[in-house]
Enzyme design. Structure first.
Site, PDB file in Angstrom:
ATOM      1  N   LEU A 258       7.394   2.512  -1.185  1.00  0.00           N
ATOM      2  CA  LEU A 258       6.955   3.750  -0.527  1.00  0.00           C
ATOM      3  C   LEU A 258       5.987   4.441  -1.475  1.00  0.00           C
ATOM      4  CD1 LEU A 258       7.458   5.543   1.969  1.00  0.00           C
ATOM      5  CD2 LEU A 258       9.198   6.716   0.650  1.00  0.00           C
ATOM      6  N   HIS A 259       4.702   4.313  -1.182  1.00  0.00           N
ATOM      7  CA  HIS A 259       3.734   4.733  -2.187  1.00  0.00           C
ATOM      8  C   HIS A 259       2.503   5.356  -1.550  1.00  0.00           C
ATOM      9  CE1 HIS A 259       1.592   4.162  -6.101  1.00  0.00           C
ATOM     10  NE2 HIS A 259       0.551   4.183  -5.283  1.00  0.00           N
ATOM     11  N   GLY A 260       2.267   6.601  -1.874  1.00  0.00           N
ATOM     12  CA  GLY A 260       0.992   7.259  -1.576  1.00  0.00           C
ATOM     13  C   GLY A 260       0.548   7.201  -0.126  1.00  0.00           C
TER      14      GLY A 260
END
Lengths: 166, 157
Positions: free
Chosen positions: A12-14
């Site tokens: 779960l990134h950016g």
């Protein structure tokens, strides 16, 4: 129900995560990863980026499968995130709830070839990918919703021709 | 970040292509474009002009004029660094002259959200929603508030 299982090195990134959230509008996010579950700092960081109105559970891959097999999971929209193709294989072996898998970033490693934006595959990944494709009928490569997904067949073909070229 | 965007599919007929201009004091605009490129790659419709390079708001406005000439059938979205700043004050005229959309207070989340939109998702509602979400993405954390947020529930239901 699992609306999508995403395999992405960065989980779960950016903005990439945000665009998928927009697209999928899940009720809950399940992060299934054996390292993160034991790392308090990583867990904190993931909870911090979680959208406010979405629930999140962080579990090992095995426990994640158990959560998905809970009858309550069938009643909500769950967005499942794993880190690697191998973890996706492990997950789909333990639950029938995952019907479609989208592969995003795959980490660069020994003997890997760049197969698309941030997708590095080596022979071991290809073996896992074939297994995953056998276990789950709907597997594609796609970084953000706006990208055209690439099929496993396309990736396998491209990988083969890369091997020959060298 | 902790924000969650709704997708606004705009009415058909508004599917116009668009050019995006980032304009700023110093080199913020070019830096913003560089950050966007790092995350989402090249976008041919993204332009950036900072006063370090272009010296005057007038010079930036002239560059905007060129973009308008070259893309006369497209909508223009201008993002400025600060509301009421000299660049914003100059470019805001483009709303009247060219029916451009001018947004101030750009940040990386907002610019990414806009460049990653499908042409068919560009409309007043969707842009206003993006702005609202970008504003919400500005957050404060210290030791206590971070721990409190991080110790939240860990459950799907």
């Amino acid at each position: 129900m699992v609306i999508q299982c995403r395999a992405d090195e960065r989980m779960l990134h950016g903005q990439v995560a945000v665009t998928w959230m927009n697209q999928l509008t899940p009720d809950s996010i399940l992060i299934a990863n054996d390292e993160v579950v034991n790392n308090e700092m990583s867990k904190m960081a993931l909870k911090m980026v979680k959208p406010e109105n979405v629930k999140m559970a962080i579990r090992s891959v095995d426990d994640g499968a158990k959560v998905l097999n809970d009858p309550r999971a069938a009643k909500i929209k769950v967005f499942v995130i794993v880190r690697t193709i191998q973890d996706a294989v492990s997950l789909v072996k333990q639950t029938n709830e995952v019907k479609n898998i989208v592969i995003g970033g795959v980490r660069k490693k020994e003997g890997s070839h760049l197969m698309g934006a941030a997708v590095y595959l080596n022979d071991a990944d290809i073996a896992s990918l074939k297994e995953l494709n056998f276990l789950c009928s709907n597997v594609v490569f796609q970084m953000v919703p706006a990208d055209t997904p690439k099929t496993v067949e396309e990736i396998l073909k491209a990988y083969e021709s890369k091997g020959k070229g060298e | 970040m902790a924000h969650f965007l709704l997708i606004y599919k705009c009415e058909r007929g508004s599917e116009m292509k668009y050019q995006i201009v980032l304009a700023s004091h110093g080199s913020l605009a070019e830096g913003m474009a560089s950050a966007v490129k790092m995350i989402s790659g090249e976008h041919a419709n993204l332009h950036s002009f900072g006063l370090d390079t272009w010296k005057t708001p007038q010079a930036i406005d002239e560059q905007v004029e060129k973009i308008i000439q070259n893309h006369s059938d497209e909508r223009l979205i201008i993002l400025c660094d600060i509301k009421g700043g000299s660049v914003h004050n100059k470019l805001i005229d483009r709303c009247i002259k060219n029916n451009a959309i001018v947004i101030s207070g750009m940040n990386l989340g907002l610019v990414l959200d806009i460049v990653l939109k499908d042409d068919s998702y560009i409309c007043e509602d969707s842009l206003k929603n993006s702005i609202e979400q970008a504003a919400k993405s500005i957050s404060y954390f210290d030791h206590n508030s971070f721990k409190k947020e991080a110790e939240g529930d860990d459950s799907l239901w």
